[in-house]
Write a protein that holds these residues in place. Structure first.
Motif, mmCIF file in Angstrom:
data_model
loop_
_atom_site.group_PDB
_atom_site.id
_atom_site.type_symbol
_atom_site.label_atom_id
_atom_site.label_comp_id
_atom_site.label_asym_id
_atom_site.label_seq_id
_atom_site.Cartn_x
_atom_site.Cartn_y
_atom_site.Cartn_z
ATOM 1 N N THR A 1 -1.838 2.845 6.451
ATOM 2 C CA THR A 1 -1.670 4.165 5.848
ATOM 3 C C THR A 1 -2.612 5.149 6.527
ATOM 4 O O THR A 1 -3.480 4.758 7.305
ATOM 5 C CB THR A 1 -1.999 4.159 4.336
ATOM 6 N N TRP B 1 0.835 -1.208 0.000
ATOM 7 C CA TRP B 1 0.000 0.000 0.000
ATOM 8 C C TRP B 1 0.865 1.251 0.000
ATOM 9 O O TRP B 1 0.549 2.232 -0.671
ATOM 10 C CB TRP B 1 -0.976 -0.028 1.168
ATOM 11 N N ALA B 2 1.988 1.214 0.736
ATOM 12 C CA ALA B 2 2.907 2.354 0.717
ATOM 13 C C ALA B 2 3.498 2.537 -0.679
ATOM 14 O O ALA B 2 3.685 3.666 -1.133
ATOM 15 C CB ALA B 2 4.016 2.154 1.749
#
Length: 151
Positions: free
Chosen positions: A121, A61-62
């Protein structure tokens, strides 16, 4: 036993740490994920080898960065098929169907929970993001191209 005695016993038990604990209700996104996504992606988004990739991968996701809301919205609305590699495992013939029967608010809640809790996140998905993804009609090839090359 009188109500005073019951209350006193409960108070003593609470102070001693012996009172029953009541789990808080899961947040809406988590509950909706359990109802709609966990059959394939498993509880906690740990994935099902050979069937559905894990979603509890903060590095993935990063790696998507600010594109993460668009990516997850595209996948949930339009599905994803083909071959991908996730957490070192190759998923050949992946067939994630689009989720067409949920309200935009529910999809936004699920996607935000995945990004925030599983992806660690600070990103969220809004109802507007869902509407934009619906209008874009992104293809599986476009979604695969968005994926980071490494996690």
């Amino acid at each position: 036993m009188t109500s005073f005695k019951i209350a006193a016993c409960f108070t003593v038990a609470t102070l001693a740490g012996l009172a029953p604990s009541f789990a808080a209700d899961p947040e809406p996104g988590e509950a909706l994920f359990s109802e709609n996504c966990a059959a394939c992606h498993n509880e906690g988004g740990i994935g099902t080898p050979g069937l559905a990739p894990p979603l509890n991968r903060p590095g993935f996701w990063a790696g998507l960065g600010d594109q993460a809301p668009a990516y997850i919205s595209g996948v949930t609305l339009h599905g994803l098929n083909g071959t991908i590699t996730a957490a070192g495992e190759k998923y050949i013939g992946l067939a994630m169907p689009p989720i067409a029967d949920l309200a935009d608010e529910d999809l936004a809640a699920i996607n935000s929970w995945v990004l925030g809790t599983l992806g660690e996140t600070k990103l969220a998905v809004s109802v507007e993001d869902i509407a934009k993804a619906k209008a874009e009609k992104v293809s599986a090839a476009d979604l695969r191209a968005m994926r980071p090359k490494s996690e």
